[in-house]
Design a protein around this motif. Sequence first.
Motif, PDB file in Angstrom:
ATOM      1  N   ASP A   1       0.824  -1.205   0.000  1.00 44.78           N
ATOM      2  CA  ASP A   1       0.000   0.000   0.000  1.00 44.78           C
ATOM      3  C   ASP A   1       0.863   1.261   0.000  1.00 44.78           C
ATOM      4  O   ASP A   1       0.543   2.253  -0.650  1.00 44.78           O
ATOM      5  N   LEU A   2       1.987   1.198   0.740  1.00 37.19           N
ATOM      6  CA  LEU A   2       2.905   2.338   0.779  1.00 37.19           C
ATOM      7  C   LEU A   2       3.413   2.671  -0.621  1.00 37.19           C
ATOM      8  O   LEU A   2       3.438   3.837  -1.036  1.00 37.19           O
ATOM      9  N   VAL A   3       3.801   1.625  -1.365  1.00 41.55           N
ATOM     10  CA  VAL A   3       4.318   1.835  -2.717  1.00 41.55           C
ATOM     11  C   VAL A   3       3.209   2.311  -3.650  1.00 41.55           C
ATOM     12  O   VAL A   3       3.415   3.194  -4.499  1.00 41.55           O
ATOM     13  N   ALA A   4       2.006   1.764  -3.487  1.00 43.47           N
ATOM     14  CA  ALA A   4       0.880   2.156  -4.347  1.00 43.47           C
ATOM     15  C   ALA A   4       0.518   3.622  -4.169  1.00 43.47           C
ATOM     16  O   ALA A   4      -0.022   4.260  -5.088  1.00 43.47           O
ATOM     17  N   ARG A   5       0.826   4.189  -3.013  1.00 41.80           N
ATOM     18  CA  ARG A   5       0.471   5.586  -2.735  1.00 41.80           C
ATOM     19  C   ARG A   5       1.540   6.573  -3.195  1.00 41.80           C
ATOM     20  O   ARG A   5       1.414   7.773  -2.966  1.00 41.80           O
ATOM     21  N   ILE A   6       2.596   6.086  -3.851  1.00 42.75           N
ATOM     22  CA  ILE A   6       3.620   7.006  -4.349  1.00 42.75           C
ATOM     23  C   ILE A   6       3.024   7.878  -5.456  1.00 42.75           C
ATOM     24  O   ILE A   6       2.519   7.384  -6.457  1.00 42.75           O
ATOM     25  N   ASP A   7       3.087   9.160  -5.256  1.00 33.60           N
ATOM     26  CA  ASP A   7       2.488  10.132  -6.190  1.00 33.60           C
ATOM     27  C   ASP A   7       3.563  10.621  -7.162  1.00 33.60           C
ATOM     28  O   ASP A   7       4.566  11.209  -6.744  1.00 33.60           O
TER      29      ASP A   7
ATOM     30  N   LEU B   1      10.785   8.181  -7.546  1.00 29.92           N
ATOM     31  CA  LEU B   1      10.265   6.955  -6.929  1.00 29.92           C
ATOM     32  C   LEU B   1       9.190   6.325  -7.810  1.00 29.92           C
ATOM     33  O   LEU B   1       9.172   5.105  -8.016  1.00 29.92           O
ATOM     34  N   ALA B   2       8.310   7.136  -8.316  1.00 31.05           N
ATOM     35  CA  ALA B   2       7.223   6.620  -9.156  1.00 31.05           C
ATOM     36  C   ALA B   2       7.769   5.953 -10.416  1.00 31.05           C
ATOM     37  O   ALA B   2       7.282   4.899 -10.844  1.00 31.05           O
ATOM     38  N   ALA B   3       8.798   6.561 -11.012  1.00 27.27           N
ATOM     39  CA  ALA B   3       9.361   6.024 -12.257  1.00 27.27           C
ATOM     40  C   ALA B   3      10.106   4.712 -12.035  1.00 27.27           C
ATOM     41  O   ALA B   3      10.196   3.884 -12.952  1.00 27.27           O
ATOM     42  N   HIS B   4      10.614   4.499 -10.848  1.00 27.06           N
ATOM     43  CA  HIS B   4      11.447   3.320 -10.599  1.00 27.06           C
ATOM     44  C   HIS B   4      10.841   2.322  -9.612  1.00 27.06           C
ATOM     45  O   HIS B   4      11.485   1.350  -9.244  1.00 27.06           O
ATOM     46  N   LYS B   5       9.613   2.550  -9.212  1.00 25.22           N
ATOM     47  CA  LYS B   5       9.053   1.722  -8.141  1.00 25.22           C
ATOM     48  C   LYS B   5       8.946   0.249  -8.515  1.00 25.22           C
ATOM     49  O   LYS B   5       9.119  -0.627  -7.658  1.00 25.22           O
ATOM     50  N   GLU B   6       8.679  -0.050  -9.783  1.00 26.98           N
ATOM     51  CA  GLU B   6       8.582  -1.458 -10.175  1.00 26.98           C
ATOM     52  C   GLU B   6       9.935  -2.159 -10.065  1.00 26.98           C
ATOM     53  O   GLU B   6      10.012  -3.353  -9.765  1.00 26.98           O
ATOM     54  N   LEU B   7      11.002  -1.420 -10.320  1.00 24.62           N
ATOM     55  CA  LEU B   7      12.341  -1.978 -10.181  1.00 24.62           C
ATOM     56  C   LEU B   7      12.747  -2.111  -8.713  1.00 24.62           C
ATOM     57  O   LEU B   7      13.533  -2.990  -8.350  1.00 24.62           O
ATOM     58  N   MET B   8      12.203  -1.246  -7.882  1.00 18.88           N
ATOM     59  CA  MET B   8      12.625  -1.187  -6.488  1.00 18.88           C
ATOM     60  C   MET B   8      11.786  -2.051  -5.556  1.00 18.88           C
ATOM     61  O   MET B   8      12.263  -2.455  -4.495  1.00 18.88           O
ATOM     62  N   LEU B   9      10.565  -2.341  -5.930  1.00 18.36           N
ATOM     63  CA  LEU B   9       9.644  -3.037  -5.033  1.00 18.36           C
ATOM     64  C   LEU B   9      10.208  -4.375  -4.565  1.00 18.36           C
ATOM     65  O   LEU B   9      10.438  -5.286  -5.362  1.00 18.36           O
ATOM     66  N   ASN B  10      10.465  -4.463  -3.272  1.00 24.54           N
ATOM     67  CA  ASN B  10      11.027  -5.651  -2.614  1.00 24.54           C
ATOM     68  C   ASN B  10      12.409  -6.030  -3.135  1.00 24.54           C
ATOM     69  O   ASN B  10      12.901  -7.113  -2.881  1.00 24.54           O
ATOM     70  N   ARG B  11      13.053  -5.099  -3.872  1.00 27.97           N
ATOM     71  CA  ARG B  11      14.400  -5.346  -4.386  1.00 27.97           C
ATOM     72  C   ARG B  11      15.341  -4.197  -4.052  1.00 27.97           C
ATOM     73  O   ARG B  11      16.355  -4.011  -4.712  1.00 27.97           O
TER      74      ARG B  11
END
Length: 251
Positions: free
Chosen positions: A182-188, A195-205
């Motif tokens: 939920d924290l990551v989903a709320r990145i604006d 953060l928004a541009a790289h969140k898929e690369l960063m999520l749990n990694r």
Amino acid sequence: MSVVPGVARKAPPRRAPEGAGLSRDKIVAASMKLIDEQGLEAFSLRAVAKALGVYPTALYWHVPSRNELVVEIITDVLAEMMPPRELAWEPWLRELLQRYRSIIRRHPNVAPLIGVQLVSNASVDLTLLETTLEKLHEAGFEGERLVAAYNAVFGTLVGFVTQEFAMVLTDDVDSWTARMGDLVARIDPQTHPMLAAHKELMLNRSFILRWQNGAAAPLDAGFEFYCELLVAGLKGLAAAGGDGSTRQMLT
């Protein structure tokens, strides 16, 4: 009861002393099994004694305290940490960092014992420290700069890996995972575009944005980058020279 003349009475069987067959190696092996399977929260002399089927007092013949047992555990865990001394300083240093991480990856629950408890210092092989100084001297460091480089190496060695293998939750895991998601989903993207541009690369990694440690989600690329950063930094600082002050080493 009468005794038949000429026939010796049999002595009653003697009980084996408490902890018979116990050894330092058996105690350390049982401790490691307990830590690997149940985590540091479950580790105590009482728990180790229970696993071995003896009273805690039986352990004191071999390890007089919990701190002494921690030293013995870390000594065993790090027994094969040092690379071959014939390697040049750069490959030797890379190998040292990789070996340490590989060891902790096999025993991730041991990482906090090494990273945050000074008692672990008593377990270190002095030959490892001597060789580290030799390799850094080979790289070009002397005096205070040599000591500063030495501290940088061991700070690097323990720091990244301790954080990568930080203790994970053992209860309410689903709720924790959902909270991080939920924290990551709320990145604006308006307020936090990088953060928004790289969140898929960063999520749990990546550090902070994760809910598993390196045992389940290793940070290989980050660790490789970290190793090369240390080697390149040492190489550049050695070439720059200076009298040992931090300001002069960095300018």
